[in-house]
Scaffold this active site. Structure first.
Site, PDB file in Angstrom:
ATOM      1  N   ASP A   7       5.145   1.093   6.251  1.00 51.06           N
ATOM      2  CA  ASP A   7       5.412   0.776   7.382  1.00 51.06           C
ATOM      3  C   ASP A   7       6.845   1.712   7.127  1.00 51.06           C
ATOM      4  O   ASP A   7       7.897   1.090   6.144  1.00 51.06           O
ATOM      5  CB  ASP A   7       6.248  -1.262   6.939  1.00 51.06           C
ATOM      6  N   GLU A  67       2.485   3.354  10.141  1.00 51.22           N
ATOM      7  CA  GLU A  67       3.091   2.472  11.923  1.00 51.22           C
ATOM      8  C   GLU A  67       3.310   3.680  12.858  1.00 51.22           C
ATOM      9  O   GLU A  67       4.312   4.745  12.051  1.00 51.22           O
ATOM     10  CB  GLU A  67       3.568   1.846  11.499  1.00 51.22           C
ATOM     11  N   ASP A 140       9.055  -6.076   5.803  1.00 46.24           N
ATOM     12  CA  ASP A 140       8.568  -4.362   5.730  1.00 46.24           C
ATOM     13  C   ASP A 140       6.882  -4.124   4.648  1.00 46.24           C
ATOM     14  O   ASP A 140       6.222  -3.698   5.499  1.00 46.24           O
ATOM     15  CB  ASP A 140       9.326  -4.068   5.739  1.00 46.24           C
TER      16      ASP A 140
END
Length: 165
Positions: A7, A67, A140
């Site tokens: 992330d 991501e 996260d």
């Protein structure tokens, strides 16, 4: 297949390493790389790069799932997070990892079954799917595990489709 989920961030980079075999996930480890506000940008980017390299060298993943960025407010934040994401992609490429990139919508759809799911729903599903006793912290990290799960589902179907065609 061993997957490193990322992330991307600048202050906090969530990461999670999962093994995916026979349609099942096994948690290897997870955590975060954190940088301190007020530190020089280049030093923070170096810390992110070194942290990701250390994780790759320790756990030897085959794949990295990360991501894609989506920002609609603070452009300054978007720029430094994009720079950090760039050093993460560079670390993966230098270590020969296969790289998968996913939108937040794809990750939520894969983990929760609904692309507009709330963060709490994603955390709950990650905790349940991976058999964790408590939700991973910081958030996260849970997101990084969700990204790795998404990649396991998507990469497996892509490989299967490749060999069946």
């Amino acid at each position: 297949m061993r997957i490193l989920g990322i992330d991307p961030g600048f202050a906090i980079v969530g990461w999670g390493v999962l093994d995916f075999e026979n349609s099942r996930f096994r948690v290897v480890d997870y955590g975060s790389v954190q940088t301190k506000a007020g530190t020089d940008t280049v030093d923070r980017l170096q810390k992110v790069y070194d942290g990701i390299c250390t994780i790759i060298e320790k756990y030897r993943p085959d794949h990295m799932a990360i991501e894609e960025l989506f920002f609609n407010t603070n452009q300054t934040t978007a720029i430094v997070v994009a720079e950090a994401r760039g050093v993460m992609l560079l670390a993966a490429r230098q270590h020969g990892l296969h790289i998968g990139e996913y939108t937040p919508l794809q990750v939520k759809q894969s983990v929760v079954g609904y692309g507009r799911a709330e963060k709490e729903q994603v955390i709950r599903m990650v905790t349940t799917m991976l058999g964790l006793k408590k939700p991973p912290k910081p958030d996260d990290t849970a997101d990084a595990l969700a990204i790795a799960i998404c990649h396991g589902h998507c990469a497996f179907s892509r490989i299967e489709n490749y060999f069946n065609n």
